[in-house]
Design an enzyme around this catalytic site. Structure first.
Site, mmCIF file in Angstrom:
data_model
loop_
_atom_site.group_PDB
_atom_site.id
_atom_site.type_symbol
_atom_site.label_atom_id
_atom_site.label_comp_id
_atom_site.label_asym_id
_atom_site.label_seq_id
_atom_site.Cartn_x
_atom_site.Cartn_y
_atom_site.Cartn_z
ATOM 1 N N SER A 117 0.835 -1.195 0.000
ATOM 2 C CA SER A 117 0.000 0.000 0.000
ATOM 3 C C SER A 117 0.863 1.236 0.000
ATOM 4 C CB SER A 117 -0.927 0.056 1.223
ATOM 5 O OG SER A 117 -1.730 -1.079 1.318
ATOM 6 N N ASN A 118 0.241 2.359 -0.363
ATOM 7 C CA ASN A 118 0.802 3.676 -0.132
ATOM 8 C C ASN A 118 -0.133 4.418 0.799
ATOM 9 O OD1 ASN A 118 2.796 3.293 -2.227
ATOM 10 N ND2 ASN A 118 1.194 3.767 -3.717
#
Length: 767
Positions: free
Chosen positions: A212-213
């Site tokens: 994820s970011n």
């Protein structure tokens, strides 16, 4: 008329009494009442007078969109896949890799054996489910089951469709919490046999694209210096049980939260309230440790601890494989945890202990987060429950605080203990990427902290945390560079490395934030972190590659052919360097870069920990491997009759929304912030296309927080419904391909203004 219907629905929901007596029984029954308001793309906004009714409305709405997917997840969580789909078929676990139904079922039934999970959940809170969480789950179950009763021949009349129970929901959530821990060893636990191994290394078959970011911008980084902003960009599978579903849950005076849940869970895991927004990224902290068992000579199922023999427990796990057939497998367990197939010889075996193997706290934590309205409240919730299983938390609130924490369950293994207990040459070679401790001494058992809610994990005082007024961010690297101005360095190695090369996504995210922080973030340019579709490798290497091939357009391929790359060179020169679906040259770049990245000398300037964001850099155009990579890429496109300037849409697509829909982005090797990935090698197949995308950016949310409330945009890349007959099966997937967003309708005025508003009022009785 639309507004009148909504007011009527709200008055019905808020006017009903919650409990009532069941007629003729003398026992109290629960009466649920909820209003399901759907806006664009079928997004449900549940309005209810109590938290059980919120679960009821949510369960019904989710079942409308995803009943068959829910039933299959429930089947997995009960170890029943082999009964209905056959023992040798693939279990469809994209987060793990190839796995048979029999191995999946054996693993599930072994970890849930003898009512283990119910005992965990029945502990007093915070260790077990609290009353509020139970009411939410029970309401959700009642809502799902109402839809099951109403549906005509659901899932094409499949015999495996059945009503859901509260135990089903907790089992689904519990298995999700094992990601990164016991989940990684499903096959090895199911296949373990005494002295049945040659001592092979323990495999961890992840796809490599999960993650994820997340970025939170504080008051000093937003336009006007008021409030904060947040981008949520989790990367998870687009198929199977780890998908997300968008929803808003509103119980006036109790809860008002909008965001996304994991399929089958009745709470929001990533989202925002009135003044708080948060997201999660997969943490580098380890969720397990291995233990080397020193076996008693002549007895491969007994091992020594402090010089005394201990016998493994042997449990027969029976998995139904049909209406009248089953397979029984023995699973073996040590004091540390399950024994694994790999590494089990006549003299040694390996066991695994997972940090969330008894975690019943995560449900409570997320239900509490859904009611928090500030970073301070979020921190108190996480410190109280300590239940987040495998992720970092990035949060922001309307006071302007940007916050990062790895508040997850992490084995309490200090560097000092590891120095004593990682004691074999093989274990030392793997440390700290993998930690294998000496199981022959109790001195190597996990430690604990006074503020830890359970023994064996680090407590809140040891968490890596950072509060800033400018920004915090994470893209699945360790917490070291959460903000380069304030590096986090004093951590046990089990949390992740310090001073090492960062992922391309980490570097690109930091570059994008630092480029914008001076002029300030707005809602529009917050979401541009994703929709700009920048490509890290292209920004660092494309110009040098073009200079190289312009200077010498005849390059040697790997099979010794001279290849004229001049047309490819022109295509790369004209390419934007980005990965939107219409970008021409992106296909050729991927074919080149996935080959070039394997070359050890690809960069002339190596990584420098004193310049962690800007290094490595400068493509080594004198490297034979780099030059060959471009020749091989151009040759491959020619062989497949793919134009060198083919747009990304010609080769990159997904089928999860029905048909073949083009999608943007790229994988971790190229370094897109917007991750999209197939399950194959990433190179072009024989049909001249990349494999169908099955993983990557999932629920995306950009939020601007002020004291007056939130403004947000969202996108669910694979859409709300997994049912191919639903109008919301691929509608947001099409929007994703176009670079579009969905307005987040959070307030009542925003909901009632939706041109596609529909309202359903649900009333019913619980069990």
């Amino acid at each position: 008329m639309r507004v009148l219907r909504l007011v009527l629905a709200a008055s019905l929901v808020l006017g009903l009494a919650a409990p009532a007596a069941a007629v003729g029984t003398g026992q109290a029954a629960t009466i649920y009442s909820a209003s399901v308001r759907r806006t664009e793309h079928g997004i449900p906004h549940i309005l209810a007078r109590d938290i059980g009714s919120a679960g009821y409305g949510y369960g019904y709405a989710f079942a409308q969109d995803n009943l068959c997917a829910l039933e299959e997840i429930m089947m997995t969580a009960n170890g029943d896949r082999s009964r209905w789909f056959g023992p040798n078929a693939d279990a469809g676990d994209l987060s793990y890799g190839p796995l048979t139904n029999l191995a999946s079922d054996t693993f599930v039934r072994s970890v849930l054996n003898n009512g283990f999970l119910r005992r965990v959940m029945d502990q007093p809170a915070p260790l077990g489910l609290d009353a509020q969480t139970r009411r939410l789950i029970d309401g959700y179950v009642a809502g799902v089951n109402r839809y099951v009763a109403e549906a005509a021949a659901p899932c094409h009349g499949a015999r495996w469709v059945r009503p859901v129970t509260s135990d089903d929901i907790t089992q689904m959530g519990f298995l999700f919490s094992q990601f990164g821990g016991l989940h990684e060893f499903q096959r090895a636990i199911a296949d373990a046999k005494p002295a049945g191994s040659t001592g092979a290394a323990i495999p961890h078959p992840r796809s490599g694209e999960e993650g994820s970011n997340g970025g939170a911008i504080g008051a000093h980084g937003v336009v006007g210096g008021d409030g904060a902003a947040l981008l949520a960009n989790p990367h998870f599978p687009w198929l199977g049980g780890d998908r997300m579903y968008q929803v808003q849950l509103t119980v006036p005076g109790v809860m008002d939260v909008s965001g996304a849940s994991i399929y089958g869970t009745p709470f929001v895991v990533i989202g925002h309230t009135q003044h708080l927004a948060w997201t999660h990224t997969v943490s580098t902290a380890q969720r397990f440790t291995l233990y080397e068992l020193h076996l008693v000579p002549g007895d491969p199922t007994s091992y020594l601890v402090d010089g005394r023999p201990e016998r493994m427990t042997e449990t027969d796990i029976t998995v139904p494989t049909g209406p009248e057939s089953s397979v029984t497998t023995k699973v073996y367990r040590s004091r540390y945890g399950p024994v694994l197939a790999d590494g089990w010889t006549a003299t040694h075996a390996v066991a695994v202990r997972g940090a969330s193997a008894d975690n019943g706290r995560a449900f409570n934590e997320w239900v509490s987060l859904d009611q928090d309205d500030s970073v301070a409240e979020l921190r108190e919730t996480q410190n109280r429950y300590q239940g987040v299983p495998f992720v970092n938390t990035i949060a922001a609130d309307a006071t302007g605080v940007a916050y990062f924490a790895d508040a997850s369950a992490v084995p309490h293994v200090t560097d000092e203990q590891a120095a004593r207990c990682v004691d074999t040459p093989e274990a030392k070679a793997l440390y700290p990427t993998e930690i294998e401790l000496d199981g022959s001494t109790s001195d190597c058992a996990w430690g604990s902290d006074p503020d830890a809610v359970v023994p064996g994990i680090f407590g809140p005082s040891r968490y890596p945390t950072l509060s800033r007024a400018d920004f915090v961010t994470n893209s699945n690297d360790s917490s070291w560079l959460t903000n380069p101005a304030a590096p986090i360095t004093s951590l046990p190695a089990i949390y992740g490395p310090v001073g090492t090369k960062r992922l391309p996504r980490t570097q690109l995210g930091l570059e994008q934030i630092q480029d914008r922080i001076g002029t300030g973030f707005t809602l529009a340019n917050m979401d541009e972190l994703l929709t700009a579709e920048r490509n890290w490798s292209a920004e660092r290497a494309r110009d040098a590659a073009v200079t190289m091939c312009r200077h010498d357009p005849l390059l040697m391929s790997g099979d010794g052919r001279e290849v004229d790359v001049s047309a490819g060179c022109s295509a790369l020169a004209a390419w934007s360097g980005r990965n939107s679906v219409g970008d021409r040259g992106a296909v050729l770049w991927r074919e080149f870069w996935l080959r070039a990245a394997r070359v050890p000398e690809v960069w002339s300037v190596p990584f420098d920990p004193s310049r962690p964001v800007s290094t490595p850099n400068t493509l080594d155009t004198d490297s034979p491997g780099v030059r060959q990579a471009l020749a091989d890429a151009v040759l491959r496109l020619a062989q497949l009759h793919v134009p060198v300037d083919a747009p990304l849409s010609a080769a990159q697509y997904t089928t999860v929304g029905g048909g073949e829909l083009p999608v943007p982005g790229c994988g971790n090797v190229e370094g897109c912030y917007d991750i999209t990935a197939a399950t194959d090698s990433g190179l072009l197949g024989s049909d001249g296309r990349f494999g169908a995308v099955t993983m990557g950016s999932s629920f995306v949310m950009a939020v601007r927080l002020t004291r007056d409330g939130p403004k947000a945009r969202t996108l669910l890349t694979y859409s709300e419904s997994s049912d191919p007959s639903s109008p919301h099966h691929g509608d947001q997937t099409v929007l994703y391909g176009r670079g579009g967003w969905v307005p987040d309708r959070f307030g009542e005025a925003e909901i009632t203004a939706s041109p596609e508003l529909s309202v359903s009022v649900l009333c019913g009785r619980g069990a």
